[in-house]
Design a protein around this motif. Structure first.
Motif, PDB file in Angstrom:
ATOM      1  N   GLY A   1     128.049  22.607  54.303  1.00  0.00           N
ATOM      2  CA  GLY A   1     128.293  23.995  54.689  1.00  0.00           C
ATOM      3  C   GLY A   1     129.147  24.703  53.650  1.00  0.00           C
ATOM      4  N   ILE A   2     128.660  25.862  53.177  1.00  0.00           N
ATOM      5  CA  ILE A   2     129.480  26.617  52.224  1.00  0.00           C
ATOM      6  C   ILE A   2     129.354  28.111  52.512  1.00  0.00           C
ATOM      7  CG2 ILE A   2     129.170  24.918  50.376  1.00  0.00           C
ATOM      8  CD1 ILE A   2     127.417  26.969  48.970  1.00  0.00           C
ATOM      9  N   VAL A   3     130.234  28.856  51.925  1.00  0.00           N
ATOM     10  CA  VAL A   3     130.132  30.310  51.961  1.00  0.00           C
ATOM     11  C   VAL A   3     129.774  30.737  50.548  1.00  0.00           C
ATOM     12  CG1 VAL A   3     131.381  32.445  52.391  1.00  0.00           C
ATOM     13  CG2 VAL A   3     131.869  30.425  53.761  1.00  0.00           C
ATOM     14  N   ALA A   4     128.964  31.791  50.432  1.00  0.00           N
ATOM     15  CA  ALA A   4     128.504  32.304  49.140  1.00  0.00           C
ATOM     16  C   ALA A   4     127.472  31.385  48.491  1.00  0.00           C
ATOM     17  CB  ALA A   4     129.663  32.565  48.188  1.00  0.00           C
ATOM     18  N   SER A   5     126.617  30.791  49.304  1.00  0.00           N
ATOM     19  CA  SER A   5     125.560  29.951  48.745  1.00  0.00           C
ATOM     20  C   SER A   5     124.606  30.786  47.901  1.00  0.00           C
ATOM     21  CB  SER A   5     124.789  29.254  49.861  1.00  0.00           C
ATOM     22  OG  SER A   5     124.170  30.206  50.698  1.00  0.00           O
ATOM     23  N   SER A   6     124.435  32.065  48.279  1.00  0.00           N
ATOM     24  CA  SER A   6     123.508  32.919  47.536  1.00  0.00           C
ATOM     25  C   SER A   6     124.015  33.152  46.118  1.00  0.00           C
ATOM     26  CB  SER A   6     123.348  34.261  48.245  1.00  0.00           C
ATOM     27  OG  SER A   6     123.168  34.053  49.611  1.00  0.00           O
ATOM     28  N   GLU A   7     125.312  33.449  46.017  1.00  0.00           N
ATOM     29  CA  GLU A   7     125.875  33.660  44.686  1.00  0.00           C
ATOM     30  C   GLU A   7     125.748  32.380  43.844  1.00  0.00           C
ATOM     31  OE1 GLU A   7     127.140  34.795  47.458  1.00  0.00           O
ATOM     32  OE2 GLU A   7     128.083  36.748  47.198  1.00  0.00           O
ATOM     33  N   SER A   8     125.934  31.220  44.504  1.00  0.00           N
ATOM     34  CA  SER A   8     125.814  29.958  43.768  1.00  0.00           C
ATOM     35  C   SER A   8     124.377  29.753  43.300  1.00  0.00           C
ATOM     36  CB  SER A   8     126.193  28.770  44.652  1.00  0.00           C
ATOM     37  OG  SER A   8     127.302  29.076  45.430  1.00  0.00           O
TER      38      SER A   8
ATOM     39  N   VAL B   1     117.314  43.882  50.311  1.00  0.00           N
ATOM     40  CA  VAL B   1     117.900  42.536  50.389  1.00  0.00           C
ATOM     41  C   VAL B   1     119.341  42.581  50.882  1.00  0.00           C
ATOM     42  CG1 VAL B   1     116.497  41.341  48.673  1.00  0.00           C
ATOM     43  CG2 VAL B   1     118.568  42.580  47.964  1.00  0.00           C
ATOM     44  N   GLN B   2     119.849  41.402  51.200  1.00  0.00           N
ATOM     45  CA  GLN B   2     121.221  41.308  51.697  1.00  0.00           C
ATOM     46  C   GLN B   2     122.184  41.648  50.552  1.00  0.00           C
ATOM     47  OE1 GLN B   2     124.103  39.211  52.113  1.00  0.00           O
ATOM     48  NE2 GLN B   2     124.505  39.419  54.293  1.00  0.00           N
ATOM     49  N   VAL B   3     123.341  42.169  50.919  1.00  0.00           N
ATOM     50  CA  VAL B   3     124.299  42.669  49.929  1.00  0.00           C
ATOM     51  C   VAL B   3     124.786  41.582  48.959  1.00  0.00           C
ATOM     52  CG1 VAL B   3     126.334  42.324  51.398  1.00  0.00           C
ATOM     53  CG2 VAL B   3     126.325  44.175  49.705  1.00  0.00           C
ATOM     54  N   CYS B   4     124.610  40.307  49.343  1.00  0.00           N
ATOM     55  CA  CYS B   4     125.090  39.220  48.480  1.00  0.00           C
ATOM     56  C   CYS B   4     124.449  39.299  47.095  1.00  0.00           C
ATOM     57  CB  CYS B   4     124.837  37.868  49.114  1.00  0.00           C
ATOM     58  SG  CYS B   4     123.116  37.521  49.452  1.00  0.00           S
ATOM     59  N   TRP B   5     123.204  39.787  47.014  1.00  0.00           N
ATOM     60  CA  TRP B   5     122.533  39.840  45.705  1.00  0.00           C
ATOM     61  C   TRP B   5     123.118  40.929  44.837  1.00  0.00           C
ATOM     62  CZ3 TRP B   5     120.502  35.594  44.433  1.00  0.00           C
ATOM     63  CH2 TRP B   5     120.044  34.742  45.432  1.00  0.00           C
TER      64      TRP B   5
ATOM     65  N   ALA C   1     113.265  37.202  47.226  1.00  0.00           N
ATOM     66  CA  ALA C   1     112.583  37.764  48.393  1.00  0.00           C
ATOM     67  C   ALA C   1     113.402  37.434  49.635  1.00  0.00           C
ATOM     68  CB  ALA C   1     111.193  37.154  48.499  1.00  0.00           C
ATOM     69  N   ILE C   2     113.048  38.035  50.754  1.00  0.00           N
ATOM     70  CA  ILE C   2     113.808  37.756  51.982  1.00  0.00           C
ATOM     71  C   ILE C   2     112.881  37.609  53.193  1.00  0.00           C
ATOM     72  CG2 ILE C   2     114.272  40.238  52.436  1.00  0.00           C
ATOM     73  CD1 ILE C   2     117.109  39.276  53.434  1.00  0.00           C
ATOM     74  N   LEU C   3     113.162  36.581  53.971  1.00  0.00           N
ATOM     75  CA  LEU C   3     112.465  36.410  55.251  1.00  0.00           C
ATOM     76  C   LEU C   3     113.423  36.922  56.314  1.00  0.00           C
ATOM     77  CD1 LEU C   3     110.693  32.925  54.978  1.00  0.00           C
ATOM     78  CD2 LEU C   3     109.784  35.196  54.541  1.00  0.00           C
TER      79      LEU C   3
ATOM     80  N   VAL D   1     113.882  32.490  47.972  1.00  0.00           N
ATOM     81  CA  VAL D   1     113.647  33.120  49.273  1.00  0.00           C
ATOM     82  C   VAL D   1     114.932  33.037  50.095  1.00  0.00           C
ATOM     83  CG1 VAL D   1     112.261  33.135  51.369  1.00  0.00           C
ATOM     84  CG2 VAL D   1     111.216  32.465  49.203  1.00  0.00           C
ATOM     85  N   ASP D   2     115.475  34.201  50.399  1.00  0.00           N
ATOM     86  CA  ASP D   2     116.658  34.251  51.250  1.00  0.00           C
ATOM     87  C   ASP D   2     116.177  34.135  52.694  1.00  0.00           C
ATOM     88  OD1 ASP D   2     118.794  34.879  52.831  1.00  0.00           O
ATOM     89  OD2 ASP D   2     119.413  36.655  51.695  1.00  0.00           O
ATOM     90  N   ALA D   3     116.363  32.950  53.265  1.00  0.00           N
ATOM     91  CA  ALA D   3     115.868  32.703  54.615  1.00  0.00           C
ATOM     92  C   ALA D   3     117.034  32.546  55.592  1.00  0.00           C
ATOM     93  CB  ALA D   3     114.982  31.469  54.622  1.00  0.00           C
ATOM     94  N   ALA D   4     118.182  33.158  55.236  1.00  0.00           N
ATOM     95  CA  ALA D   4     119.380  33.002  56.069  1.00  0.00           C
ATOM     96  C   ALA D   4     119.149  33.496  57.493  1.00  0.00           C
ATOM     97  CB  ALA D   4     120.554  33.740  55.442  1.00  0.00           C
ATOM     98  N   SER D   5     118.379  34.583  57.628  1.00  0.00           N
ATOM     99  CA  SER D   5     118.184  35.092  58.993  1.00  0.00           C
ATOM    100  C   SER D   5     116.843  34.674  59.587  1.00  0.00           C
ATOM    101  CB  SER D   5     118.319  36.620  59.016  1.00  0.00           C
ATOM    102  OG  SER D   5     117.382  37.203  58.154  1.00  0.00           O
ATOM    103  N   GLY D   6     115.807  34.443  58.748  1.00  0.00           N
ATOM    104  CA  GLY D   6     114.480  34.179  59.297  1.00  0.00           C
ATOM    105  C   GLY D   6     113.926  32.784  59.082  1.00  0.00           C
TER     106      GLY D   6
END
Ligand SMILES: Cc1ncc(COP(=O)(O)O)c(C=O)c1O
Length: 194
Positions: free
Chosen positions: A58-65, A96-100, A141-143, A176-181
């Protein structure tokens, strides 16, 4: 010390203690993470043996990584080819989510955003692939679009990008950002490509 200074100090201290307890002192979040990851592994039919378990991280900021890994991979490939590495970009939809956006700003990557049109509220794969150039570290992309929850057409994106990669040898990957879907996507083929 002023009151504001004290508050800031306390907030910083709480932050330190929280992150410490999250990862080191309390086993609860880790056991929850492990249970969720094992459920998802089963849903995706991961090749896990009868007595084996999948281990989570478990981590925070996985997208940035992930973004940083894409940037470094692109840099390594370009360096090996003797090509410049000073103008990386990432292609995404504006939805897309603000992390990008944060990733692009913090890690000095140009954000190339596909604009939405009046009757199309997710990233258009054709427009995204058109924006890809030799400096593109990936297409994100995002799901579960941030604006509407709609799934993007990842299969078409993949097909079009594979075609462009074959012509150019740029090897631009997809994230693919699948954090929500992602959880829902595992349950029905109809969700995987619209
Ligand atoms: C759709 C979506 N993408 C990305 C993120 C960012 O996740 P992380 O902090 O792991 O980078 C979130 C976090 O809430 C999210 O909801």
């Amino acid at each position: 010390m002023t009151g504001t200074g004290q508050k800031l100090n306390i907030r910083r201290r709480v932050g330190e203690v929280n992150s410490l307890s999250f990862c080191c002192l309390s086993p609860t979040p880790t056991s929850l993470d492990n249970r969720c990851v094992n459920m998802i592994a089963n849903l995706f039919h991961a090749p896990v043996g009868q007595d084996e378990a999948v281990i989570s991280c478990g981590i925070v900021a996985s997208s940035e990584s992930a973004g940083l890994a894409f940037k470094m991979k692109w840099q390594h490939r370009r360096k090996a080819q003797g090509l410049p590495i000073d103008k990386p970009n990432i292609v995404t939809g504006v939805n897309v989510q603000v992390c990008w956006e944060k990733f692009a700003r913090y890690f000095e990557v140009e954000l190339k955003e596909v604009k939405l049109s009046e009757d199309y509220y997710v990233m258009d794969p054709a427009k995204a692939v058109e924006m890809v150039d030799e400096n593109s570290i990936c297409v994100a992309a995002i799901l579960g679009s941030t604006f509407t929850g709609e799934f993007e057409y990842v299969k078409l994106l993949n097909d079009l990008l594979a075609e462009k990669n074959a012509k150019t040898a740029w090897e631009t990957p997809i994230h693919v950002d699948a954090a929500s879907g992602g959880f829902i996507a595992s349950m029905g083929e109809e969700y995987q490509c619209q």
